[in-house]
Scaffold this motif. Structure first.
Motif, PDB file in Angstrom:
ATOM      1  N   GLU A 245      -0.693  12.399 -19.457  1.00  0.00           N
ATOM      2  CA  GLU A 245       0.552  13.166 -19.314  1.00  0.00           C
ATOM      3  C   GLU A 245       1.730  12.244 -18.984  1.00  0.00           C
ATOM      4  O   GLU A 245       2.842  12.425 -19.509  1.00  0.00           O
ATOM      5  CB  GLU A 245       0.376  14.209 -18.214  1.00  0.00           C
ATOM      6  N   PHE A 246       1.484  11.249 -18.144  1.00  0.00           N
ATOM      7  CA  PHE A 246       2.554  10.330 -17.778  1.00  0.00           C
ATOM      8  C   PHE A 246       2.982   9.472 -18.964  1.00  0.00           C
ATOM      9  O   PHE A 246       4.171   9.211 -19.159  1.00  0.00           O
ATOM     10  CB  PHE A 246       2.115   9.442 -16.618  1.00  0.00           C
ATOM     11  N   VAL A 247       2.017   9.006 -19.751  1.00  0.00           N
ATOM     12  CA  VAL A 247       2.344   8.221 -20.948  1.00  0.00           C
ATOM     13  C   VAL A 247       3.263   9.018 -21.864  1.00  0.00           C
ATOM     14  O   VAL A 247       4.239   8.493 -22.408  1.00  0.00           O
ATOM     15  CB  VAL A 247       1.063   7.798 -21.693  1.00  0.00           C
ATOM     16  N   GLU A 248       2.977  10.300 -22.026  1.00  0.00           N
ATOM     17  CA  GLU A 248       3.820  11.135 -22.879  1.00  0.00           C
ATOM     18  C   GLU A 248       5.225  11.250 -22.298  1.00  0.00           C
ATOM     19  O   GLU A 248       6.224  11.282 -23.031  1.00  0.00           O
ATOM     20  CB  GLU A 248       3.187  12.510 -23.034  1.00  0.00           C
ATOM     21  N   ASP A 249       5.318  11.289 -20.988  1.00  0.00           N
ATOM     22  CA  ASP A 249       6.624  11.347 -20.331  1.00  0.00           C
ATOM     23  C   ASP A 249       7.409  10.059 -20.575  1.00  0.00           C
ATOM     24  O   ASP A 249       8.622  10.092 -20.829  1.00  0.00           O
ATOM     25  CB  ASP A 249       6.445  11.582 -18.833  1.00  0.00           C
ATOM     26  N   VAL A 250       6.727   8.926 -20.512  1.00  0.00           N
ATOM     27  CA  VAL A 250       7.379   7.645 -20.791  1.00  0.00           C
ATOM     28  C   VAL A 250       7.861   7.605 -22.236  1.00  0.00           C
ATOM     29  O   VAL A 250       8.989   7.185 -22.521  1.00  0.00           O
ATOM     30  CB  VAL A 250       6.419   6.469 -20.510  1.00  0.00           C
ATOM     31  N   LEU A 251       7.030   8.047 -23.154  1.00  0.00           N
ATOM     32  CA  LEU A 251       7.424   8.070 -24.559  1.00  0.00           C
ATOM     33  C   LEU A 251       8.625   8.972 -24.781  1.00  0.00           C
ATOM     34  O   LEU A 251       9.496   8.687 -25.611  1.00  0.00           O
ATOM     35  CB  LEU A 251       6.252   8.542 -25.417  1.00  0.00           C
ATOM     36  N   ARG A 252       8.697  10.046 -24.043  1.00  0.00           N
ATOM     37  CA  ARG A 252       9.784  11.012 -24.205  1.00  0.00           C
ATOM     38  C   ARG A 252      11.113  10.481 -23.677  1.00  0.00           C
ATOM     39  O   ARG A 252      12.161  10.693 -24.300  1.00  0.00           O
ATOM     40  CB  ARG A 252       9.418  12.312 -23.476  1.00  0.00           C
ATOM     41  N   THR A 253      11.086   9.800 -22.535  1.00  0.00           N
ATOM     42  CA  THR A 253      12.349   9.410 -21.886  1.00  0.00           C
ATOM     43  C   THR A 253      12.630   7.915 -21.916  1.00  0.00           C
ATOM     44  O   THR A 253      13.790   7.505 -21.803  1.00  0.00           O
ATOM     45  CB  THR A 253      12.349   9.867 -20.414  1.00  0.00           C
ATOM     46  N   ASP A 254      11.595   7.085 -22.044  1.00  0.00           N
ATOM     47  CA  ASP A 254      11.784   5.633 -21.952  1.00  0.00           C
ATOM     48  C   ASP A 254      10.991   4.879 -23.011  1.00  0.00           C
ATOM     49  O   ASP A 254      10.477   3.799 -22.752  1.00  0.00           O
ATOM     50  CB  ASP A 254      11.347   5.137 -20.563  1.00  0.00           C
ATOM     51  N   THR A 255      10.873   5.465 -24.201  1.00  0.00           N
ATOM     52  CA  THR A 255      10.096   4.790 -25.233  1.00  0.00           C
ATOM     53  C   THR A 255      10.649   3.391 -25.501  1.00  0.00           C
ATOM     54  O   THR A 255      11.873   3.208 -25.581  1.00  0.00           O
ATOM     55  CB  THR A 255      10.093   5.592 -26.543  1.00  0.00           C
ATOM     56  N   ASP A 291      14.367  17.697 -22.237  1.00  0.00           N
ATOM     57  CA  ASP A 291      13.791  18.084 -23.523  1.00  0.00           C
ATOM     58  C   ASP A 291      12.384  17.525 -23.640  1.00  0.00           C
ATOM     59  O   ASP A 291      12.196  16.302 -23.590  1.00  0.00           O
ATOM     60  CB  ASP A 291      14.670  17.559 -24.665  1.00  0.00           C
ATOM     61  N   PRO A 292      11.356  18.358 -23.791  1.00  0.00           N
ATOM     62  CA  PRO A 292       9.983  17.855 -23.860  1.00  0.00           C
ATOM     63  C   PRO A 292       9.633  17.178 -25.176  1.00  0.00           C
ATOM     64  O   PRO A 292       8.569  16.583 -25.308  1.00  0.00           O
ATOM     65  CB  PRO A 292       9.147  19.124 -23.665  1.00  0.00           C
ATOM     66  N   ARG A 293      10.532  17.235 -26.141  1.00  0.00           N
ATOM     67  CA  ARG A 293      10.231  16.684 -27.464  1.00  0.00           C
ATOM     68  C   ARG A 293      10.639  15.206 -27.550  1.00  0.00           C
ATOM     69  O   ARG A 293      11.533  14.756 -26.853  1.00  0.00           O
ATOM     70  CB  ARG A 293      10.963  17.476 -28.542  1.00  0.00           C
ATOM     71  N   HIS A 294       9.948  14.475 -28.414  1.00  0.00           N
ATOM     72  CA  HIS A 294      10.352  13.097 -28.688  1.00  0.00           C
ATOM     73  C   HIS A 294       9.858  12.688 -30.062  1.00  0.00           C
ATOM     74  O   HIS A 294       9.014  13.364 -30.663  1.00  0.00           O
ATOM     75  CB  HIS A 294       9.825  12.136 -27.612  1.00  0.00           C
ATOM     76  N   LEU A 295      10.406  11.606 -30.553  1.00  0.00           N
ATOM     77  CA  LEU A 295      10.016  11.057 -31.852  1.00  0.00           C
ATOM     78  C   LEU A 295       9.687   9.577 -31.701  1.00  0.00           C
ATOM     79  O   LEU A 295       9.997   8.763 -32.567  1.00  0.00           O
ATOM     80  CB  LEU A 295      11.159  11.273 -32.853  1.00  0.00           C
ATOM     81  N   ALA A 296       9.047   9.240 -30.595  1.00  0.00           N
ATOM     82  CA  ALA A 296       8.766   7.840 -30.280  1.00  0.00           C
ATOM     83  C   ALA A 296       7.935   7.147 -31.345  1.00  0.00           C
ATOM     84  O   ALA A 296       8.035   5.931 -31.520  1.00  0.00           O
ATOM     85  CB  ALA A 296       8.057   7.756 -28.926  1.00  0.00           C
ATOM     86  N   PHE A 297       7.111   7.906 -32.057  1.00  0.00           N
ATOM     87  CA  PHE A 297       6.282   7.328 -33.113  1.00  0.00           C
ATOM     88  C   PHE A 297       6.788   7.698 -34.504  1.00  0.00           C
ATOM     89  O   PHE A 297       6.076   7.549 -35.498  1.00  0.00           O
ATOM     90  CB  PHE A 297       4.830   7.784 -32.959  1.00  0.00           C
TER      91      PHE A 297
END
Length: 357
Positions: A245-255, A291-297
């Motif tokens: 869960e934390f990894v996903e948070d990092v990808l979302r806000t600090d990728t 925003d819970p969404r991200h496009l880190a990948f």
């Protein structure tokens, strides 16, 4: 606005002109751009941000360096077959099978004073080489080539710095060509058996061997630093599901992969802003705090093939370090950061242990 250091807070519009590039930051716009490789061409994905100076270009020509359209920079029909071939090395089963090896590598690297140098620096490269079936790779040399290549292609650098880096760029490419001709390694044999040319194989592997481990080094560095700054979180990381869960948070806000690029094939309108044909877009991949969404990948046909592996490496690393070194603390001043157009991460994560205080 400095595109190499800007933050989302500096943006005043979802589509904003910065110099000769258009920054696109709204999630829906970025997703739509990535989903449409016909209107928004991937041709510039690997183009050097700083134009290559003539002297450096001559060196690349002598090294027969080229990056033909293969994966990230390929909008043609050949992309599908090449992607399918490479994807066979990153199946969920193959990635899941790497978990014990990742954990073992983390355990071997505990105890360092800088978690980037002792842990995050080489672990992803070792895992990637093993997953691709590439043996007898000198990891320090690979890291020199790959970090130099990132700076050469995505850095705001001088002509003098280009000349300092260009030999590593050329040497890396030549090494890839030699490995291909020797059929040296599972990946190169698969490419040769599929009839992929030496030029295309070297171009494909050039970015694959950089992105497949440098961005994970950056993710580990960013995640470790952010987790250590949150003591209650650090205490919970060894619990089931918390690290993921934390990894996903990092990808979302600090990728660490903060932006990606596209070219407009025609005039388009994004968030009510008219963007001309031939415009270079800089797409912001990280999300807003709320925003819970991200496009880190990424998204669409160019979605990162190593997304599952990167997530696994980050979660296993965080969980293992936290479980075995619960008293670890950040120390020292603010670290120096890698600031490239598309990549940002701390270059060090200095830590101390209670006995050292």
């Amino acid at each position: 606005m400095d595109l190499f250091t800007f933050t989302r807070a500096e943006l005043t519009s979802p589509v904003q002109l910065a110099g000769d590039r258009w920054v696109v930051s709204a999630y829906d716009d970025v997703r739509a751009v990535l989903a449409d490789p016909v209107t928004f061409l991937p041709d510039n994905a690997l183009t050097a941000v700083t134009p290559v100076a003539p002297a450096a270009l001559r060196t690349l020509v002598r090294a027969r360096f080229s990056l033909p359209p293969t994966l990230a920079n390929n909008g043609s029909e050949s992309h599908t077959a090449l992607r399918r071939l490479v994807a066979s090395f990153f199946t969920p089963a193959r990635v899941a099978a790497a978990e014990p090896r990742i954990r073992s590598l983390v355990l071997e690297r505990l105890g360092g004073a800088d978690l980037v140098r002792s842990l995050a620096w080489d672990l992803p490269a070792i895992v990637l080489m093993e997953l691709l079936g590439l043996e007898n790779v000198d990891i320090p040399t690979l890291k020199r080539w790959s970090t130099g290549s990132l700076e050469f292609f995505w850095g705001d650098i001088t002509r003098e710095r280009q000349l300092e880096l260009v030999d590593d760029v050329g040497e890396f490419h030549q090494w890839l060509v030699k490995r291909y001709h020797a059929r040296d390694g599972e990946l190169f044999r698969a490419l040769a058996d599929a009839g992929v040319s030496a030029e295309d194989s070297a171009g494909l592997c050039y970015f694959l061997l950089i992105a497949g481990q440098e961005t994970t080094t950056q993710l580990l560095s960013t995640a470790l630093r952010k987790a250590l700054a949150d003591r209650p979180l650090w205490a919970r990381l060894s619990s089931p599901g918390v690290a993921e869960e934390f990894v996903e948070d990092v990808l979302r806000t600090d990728t660490p992969v903060v932006t990606w690029r596209r070219l407009t094939a025609r005039e388009v309108v994004l968030s009510g802003v008219r963007v001309p044909a031939g415009a270079e877009l800089v797409l912001l991949l990280s999300g807003k705090e709320t925003d819970p969404r991200h496009l880190a990948f990424g998204y669409g046909r160019h979605f990162c093939l190593g997304a599952g592996l990167a997530r696994l490496e980050a979660a296993v690393t965080l969980r293992t370090v936290a479980a075995h070194e619960p008293s670890l603390r950040l120390t020292g001043p603010e670290p120096e950061w890698l600031n490239l157009l598309s990549f940002r991460a701390p270059k060090s994560v200095a830590v101390t242990r209670p006995a050292e205080v």
